[in-house]
Every structure is written in structure tokens, then in C-alpha cells.
Design a protein around this motif. Sequence first.
Motif, PDB file in Angstrom:
ATOM      1  N   PHE A  50       6.011  10.691   4.683  1.00 37.00           N
ATOM      2  CA  PHE A  50       7.428  10.330   4.698  1.00 37.00           C
ATOM      3  C   PHE A  50       7.756   9.449   5.906  1.00 37.00           C
ATOM      4  O   PHE A  50       8.463   8.444   5.782  1.00 37.00           O
ATOM      5  CB  PHE A  50       8.284  11.595   4.721  1.00 37.00           C
ATOM      6  N   LEU A  51       7.224   9.828   7.078  1.00 38.36           N
ATOM      7  CA  LEU A  51       7.484   9.044   8.280  1.00 38.36           C
ATOM      8  C   LEU A  51       6.876   7.650   8.179  1.00 38.36           C
ATOM      9  O   LEU A  51       7.499   6.657   8.574  1.00 38.36           O
ATOM     10  CB  LEU A  51       6.922   9.773   9.503  1.00 38.36           C
ATOM     11  N   VAL A  52       5.652   7.568   7.628  1.00 42.07           N
ATOM     12  CA  VAL A  52       4.988   6.271   7.496  1.00 42.07           C
ATOM     13  C   VAL A  52       5.734   5.383   6.499  1.00 42.07           C
ATOM     14  O   VAL A  52       5.950   4.194   6.739  1.00 42.07           O
ATOM     15  CB  VAL A  52       3.521   6.467   7.049  1.00 42.07           C
ATOM     16  N   THR A  53       6.151   5.954   5.381  1.00 43.01           N
ATOM     17  CA  THR A  53       6.828   5.177   4.335  1.00 43.01           C
ATOM     18  C   THR A  53       8.182   4.671   4.807  1.00 43.01           C
ATOM     19  O   THR A  53       8.608   3.573   4.436  1.00 43.01           O
ATOM     20  CB  THR A  53       7.001   6.019   3.063  1.00 43.01           C
ATOM     21  N   ASN A  54       8.872   5.454   5.613  1.00 40.67           N
ATOM     22  CA  ASN A  54      10.219   5.088   6.043  1.00 40.67           C
ATOM     23  C   ASN A  54      10.244   4.401   7.406  1.00 40.67           C
ATOM     24  O   ASN A  54      11.309   4.241   7.991  1.00 40.67           O
ATOM     25  CB  ASN A  54      11.110   6.329   6.085  1.00 40.67           C
ATOM     26  N   SER A  55       9.085   4.022   7.907  1.00 40.03           N
ATOM     27  CA  SER A  55       9.016   3.316   9.184  1.00 40.03           C
ATOM     28  C   SER A  55       8.599   1.873   8.930  1.00 40.03           C
ATOM     29  O   SER A  55       8.035   1.533   7.891  1.00 40.03           O
ATOM     30  CB  SER A  55       8.012   3.988  10.127  1.00 40.03           C
ATOM     31  N   SER A  56       8.897   1.040   9.901  1.00 40.60           N
ATOM     32  CA  SER A  56       8.440  -0.340   9.822  1.00 40.60           C
ATOM     33  C   SER A  56       6.936  -0.379  10.009  1.00 40.60           C
ATOM     34  O   SER A  56       6.318   0.569  10.478  1.00 40.60           O
ATOM     35  CB  SER A  56       9.118  -1.191  10.900  1.00 40.60           C
ATOM     36  N   LYS A  57       6.320  -1.491   9.634  1.00 46.44           N
ATOM     37  CA  LYS A  57       4.866  -1.608   9.697  1.00 46.44           C
ATOM     38  C   LYS A  57       4.363  -1.427  11.118  1.00 46.44           C
ATOM     39  O   LYS A  57       3.327  -0.805  11.349  1.00 46.44           O
ATOM     40  CB  LYS A  57       4.425  -2.968   9.158  1.00 46.44           C
ATOM     41  N   SER A  58       5.104  -1.927  12.087  1.00 46.98           N
ATOM     42  CA  SER A  58       4.655  -1.833  13.477  1.00 46.98           C
ATOM     43  C   SER A  58       4.733  -0.394  13.984  1.00 46.98           C
ATOM     44  O   SER A  58       3.835   0.082  14.675  1.00 46.98           O
ATOM     45  CB  SER A  58       5.499  -2.743  14.369  1.00 46.98           C
ATOM     46  N   SER A  59       5.823   0.308  13.633  1.00 46.85           N
ATOM     47  CA  SER A  59       5.973   1.672  14.138  1.00 46.85           C
ATOM     48  C   SER A  59       5.102   2.669  13.394  1.00 46.85           C
ATOM     49  O   SER A  59       4.755   3.726  13.925  1.00 46.85           O
ATOM     50  CB  SER A  59       7.442   2.112  14.038  1.00 46.85           C
ATOM     51  N   SER A  60       4.730   2.344  12.132  1.00 49.57           N
ATOM     52  CA  SER A  60       3.892   3.276  11.362  1.00 49.57           C
ATOM     53  C   SER A  60       2.495   3.370  11.939  1.00 49.57           C
ATOM     54  O   SER A  60       1.807   4.369  11.743  1.00 49.57           O
ATOM     55  CB  SER A  60       3.820   2.832   9.888  1.00 49.57           C
ATOM     56  N   ASN A  61       2.073   2.335  12.645  1.00 47.61           N
ATOM     57  CA  ASN A  61       0.744   2.359  13.259  1.00 47.61           C
ATOM     58  C   ASN A  61       0.711   3.164  14.553  1.00 47.61           C
ATOM     59  O   ASN A  61      -0.344   3.303  15.157  1.00 47.61           O
ATOM     60  CB  ASN A  61       0.270   0.922  13.525  1.00 47.61           C
ATOM     61  N   LYS A  62       1.872   3.681  14.974  1.00 47.38           N
ATOM     62  CA  LYS A  62       1.929   4.432  16.219  1.00 47.38           C
ATOM     63  C   LYS A  62       1.461   5.879  16.049  1.00 47.38           C
ATOM     64  O   LYS A  62       1.342   6.606  17.025  1.00 47.38           O
ATOM     65  CB  LYS A  62       3.358   4.409  16.778  1.00 47.38           C
ATOM     66  N   TYR A 122       8.595  14.104  -0.581  1.00 42.56           N
ATOM     67  CA  TYR A 122       8.128  13.236  -1.659  1.00 42.56           C
ATOM     68  C   TYR A 122       9.271  12.690  -2.501  1.00 42.56           C
ATOM     69  O   TYR A 122       9.177  11.586  -3.049  1.00 42.56           O
ATOM     70  CB  TYR A 122       7.102  13.976  -2.522  1.00 42.56           C
ATOM     71  N   LEU A 123      10.373  13.431  -2.607  1.00 39.40           N
ATOM     72  CA  LEU A 123      11.554  12.873  -3.264  1.00 39.40           C
ATOM     73  C   LEU A 123      12.118  11.714  -2.439  1.00 39.40           C
ATOM     74  O   LEU A 123      12.538  10.690  -2.983  1.00 39.40           O
ATOM     75  CB  LEU A 123      12.614  13.957  -3.461  1.00 39.40           C
ATOM     76  N   GLY A 124      12.127  11.894  -1.109  1.00 40.44           N
ATOM     77  CA  GLY A 124      12.575  10.818  -0.240  1.00 40.44           C
ATOM     78  C   GLY A 124      11.677   9.590  -0.337  1.00 40.44           C
ATOM     79  O   GLY A 124      12.153   8.454  -0.358  1.00 40.44           O
ATOM     80  N   ILE A 125      10.373   9.808  -0.413  1.00 34.80           N
ATOM     81  CA  ILE A 125       9.433   8.699  -0.568  1.00 34.80           C
ATOM     82  C   ILE A 125       9.636   8.003  -1.904  1.00 34.80           C
ATOM     83  O   ILE A 125       9.641   6.766  -1.992  1.00 34.80           O
ATOM     84  CB  ILE A 125       7.978   9.208  -0.440  1.00 34.80           C
ATOM     85  N   ALA A 175      -0.020  -4.155   0.227  1.00 38.99           N
ATOM     86  CA  ALA A 175       0.232  -3.000   1.097  1.00 38.99           C
ATOM     87  C   ALA A 175       1.171  -2.006   0.423  1.00 38.99           C
ATOM     88  O   ALA A 175       0.993  -0.786   0.531  1.00 38.99           O
ATOM     89  CB  ALA A 175       0.828  -3.471   2.426  1.00 38.99           C
ATOM     90  N   ALA A 176       2.181  -2.535  -0.293  1.00 41.36           N
ATOM     91  CA  ALA A 176       3.115  -1.653  -0.996  1.00 41.36           C
ATOM     92  C   ALA A 176       2.421  -0.931  -2.143  1.00 41.36           C
ATOM     93  O   ALA A 176       2.671   0.256  -2.400  1.00 41.36           O
ATOM     94  CB  ALA A 176       4.297  -2.469  -1.522  1.00 41.36           C
ATOM     95  N   LYS A 177       1.531  -1.627  -2.847  1.00 41.41           N
ATOM     96  CA  LYS A 177       0.786  -0.995  -3.941  1.00 41.41           C
ATOM     97  C   LYS A 177      -0.129   0.102  -3.393  1.00 41.41           C
ATOM     98  O   LYS A 177      -0.255   1.181  -3.990  1.00 41.41           O
ATOM     99  CB  LYS A 177      -0.033  -2.038  -4.687  1.00 41.41           C
ATOM    100  N   LEU A 178      -0.773  -0.158  -2.248  1.00 40.04           N
ATOM    101  CA  LEU A 178      -1.641   0.836  -1.635  1.00 40.04           C
ATOM    102  C   LEU A 178      -0.830   2.048  -1.189  1.00 40.04           C
ATOM    103  O   LEU A 178      -1.266   3.195  -1.374  1.00 40.04           O
ATOM    104  CB  LEU A 178      -2.381   0.221  -0.446  1.00 40.04           C
ATOM    105  N   GLU A 179       0.340   1.792  -0.616  1.00 40.07           N
ATOM    106  CA  GLU A 179       1.200   2.885  -0.170  1.00 40.07           C
ATOM    107  C   GLU A 179       1.610   3.762  -1.349  1.00 40.07           C
ATOM    108  O   GLU A 179       1.636   4.993  -1.263  1.00 40.07           O
ATOM    109  CB  GLU A 179       2.445   2.314   0.511  1.00 40.07           C
ATOM    110  N   LYS A 180       1.908   3.108  -2.480  1.00 38.53           N
ATOM    111  CA  LYS A 180       2.291   3.860  -3.676  1.00 38.53           C
ATOM    112  C   LYS A 180       1.125   4.708  -4.179  1.00 38.53           C
ATOM    113  O   LYS A 180       1.305   5.874  -4.563  1.00 38.53           O
ATOM    114  CB  LYS A 180       2.748   2.894  -4.768  1.00 38.53           C
TER     115      LYS A 180
END
Length: 303
Positions: A88-100, A176-179, A199-204
Motif C-alpha cells: 500500500f505504501l509503495v503503490t501510494n508513494s511517488s517513484k522516488s519515495s517508494s525506493n526509500k 488491498y482495497l486502497g491499492i 512499471a504500472a503493469k508490473l505493480e499490478k
Amino acid sequence: ILTILGNSAVLATAVRRSALLKAPELLTVNLAVADIGMALSMYPLAIASAWNHAWLGGDTSCVYYALMGFLFGVCSMMTLCAMAVIRFLVTNSSKSSSNKITKSPVCILIAFIWLYSLLWAILPLVGWGYYGPEPFGISCTIAWSKFHNSSNGFSFILSMFLLCTVLPALTIVACYLGIAWKVHKAYQEIQNIDRIPNAAKLEKKLTLMAVLISVGFLSSWTPYAATSFWSIFNSSDSLQPVVTLLPCLFAKSSTAYNPFIYYVFSKTFRCEVRKLQCCCAWRVPYFSSDNSMENPVSTMWSG
């Protein structure tokens, strides 16, 4: 057998790719450790007791079996909850912050999960709650039947039910509902499906894989939780042995599903499994009956 082989492949793949593992993948490794730990520490004793038509080893082995089941069960549940929160955090974060999300906080989280699980597992040993045999007599767990006439037992089962089952399950569903809502809005903004980034397809795909893992675990354990909760307020004699046995067996099957889900959804895992097959393969000289020593045929046997 499926649990040990499948999760051993997951752990072997993780060792081979240890330098390339991302932080969230450590939770997948932890889930495999919990599954294979449950299979090795519990299932042989349960199988031997089934063949014996009675529990083997007495009270000591019964407490051991129940403690291991509670420990690994809570660990798996909390690991799935942590996986959902991180996705959930990775999906709702920007690409730069998700790598943190680095390995250090995830390792601390995994250590907390094991300590939390161990705490709940040892509480019945120190007087809050009880361990005892299942109604069908060939495995052991929390003594559900003692709780309808014991305030000590009832407070334990109520607390455990809320903190180890209901809250983690609600957290998983909410994440998962939020995602799903986030992905749905993102796809609505893209009119042409051919323009959806890889990247979006992989995330899905990763999210779908995580959802199936959680659904498999919750579906496997829900019948067992229902029959256990029934026995809190009613006598165990009111249920036929097969009614209590089948949910227990179905719950144990939860440890075997995940490697198959990884194999279907992860191209990397499929490739690593094939490499493991090649590493475990060996050549056995085979001589045909026609020209025995003159025309040897080398046959590959996969481990």
C-alpha cells in the motif's frame, strides 16, 4: 512434501539472488521460512499420530505441537499484514519515495513479527490460556473448549482473536482495497491501454500476486477459525469428528500454495526454478539393447 519442496525452492532462489533482493521481498522469504518451519516441526508428528489412530508422545508433545502451530500461524498472519501495508505504501508513494524502503527497517519489522508471535505462543505456558488436543484426537492446539466456562481462557481467546486475526485481516483487506482504488483511478486516466507503462503493469501483477497469497491463507484458515469459535460457546461433542478434522487439514494446506502462486506470476522465480533443476540434474549413462556399449545414450534426470 509440496510445502517443503516448494518453499525450499523459494529459499534457494532467495539465496542465489541475495544481492538482488529488494526490501519487500524479504517478507516473502520470511513467509516461506514460517511455512517450511510449520511443515518440519508439526506435520511429521501429526502424520504419525494419524497412522497410530491416537496422539503420540503425551502432554509434552501436545504442548510442543500446539506452540509451534500458534507461533508459525501468527507469524504468517502478521507477515501477510506487513506485506499488505508495504504494498500500500509503495503503490501510494511517488517513484522516488517508494525506493526509500530499505532492508534495515524491513529486517527490524521481521524481528518484531517473530517476537510478537513468540509472545503470544508462550502466554498459554505462563498461565493465560491453555493448550490441549483437538476434538478428533490426532493433533493439538489452543484448548478452545475450556474457554466457555473460564474467564481466564475467554479473555485470552478474545484478545488473541482481535489482535492476531481480526485486526490483521481488516488491515489486509483495507490495504488491498486502497491499492485497487488507486490502480483503478490510474488506469482511468490512461485512455489507451497500449500506453500503460511497464512499471504500472508490473505493480499490478505484484499486487495481484500478494492478494492471492493473502486470500489463499485467509480462505484456508477461515473454516478452522469458525469451528474453533463455535467450540468456545458450545460443547465439542456437538460437532462430528470429521467436521473438526477437515477444517484443520484445510488450514494446514495453506503452507503449500504460495510457491505455486510465485511460479505463475513471477518470471524471475520460474527462471530460477529451472536453473535449480539444471543444478540438481545429473547424467546417467544409458545403453540401448541394440548396440549396448557402442552407442551410449546420456539421459538427463532432473532432481
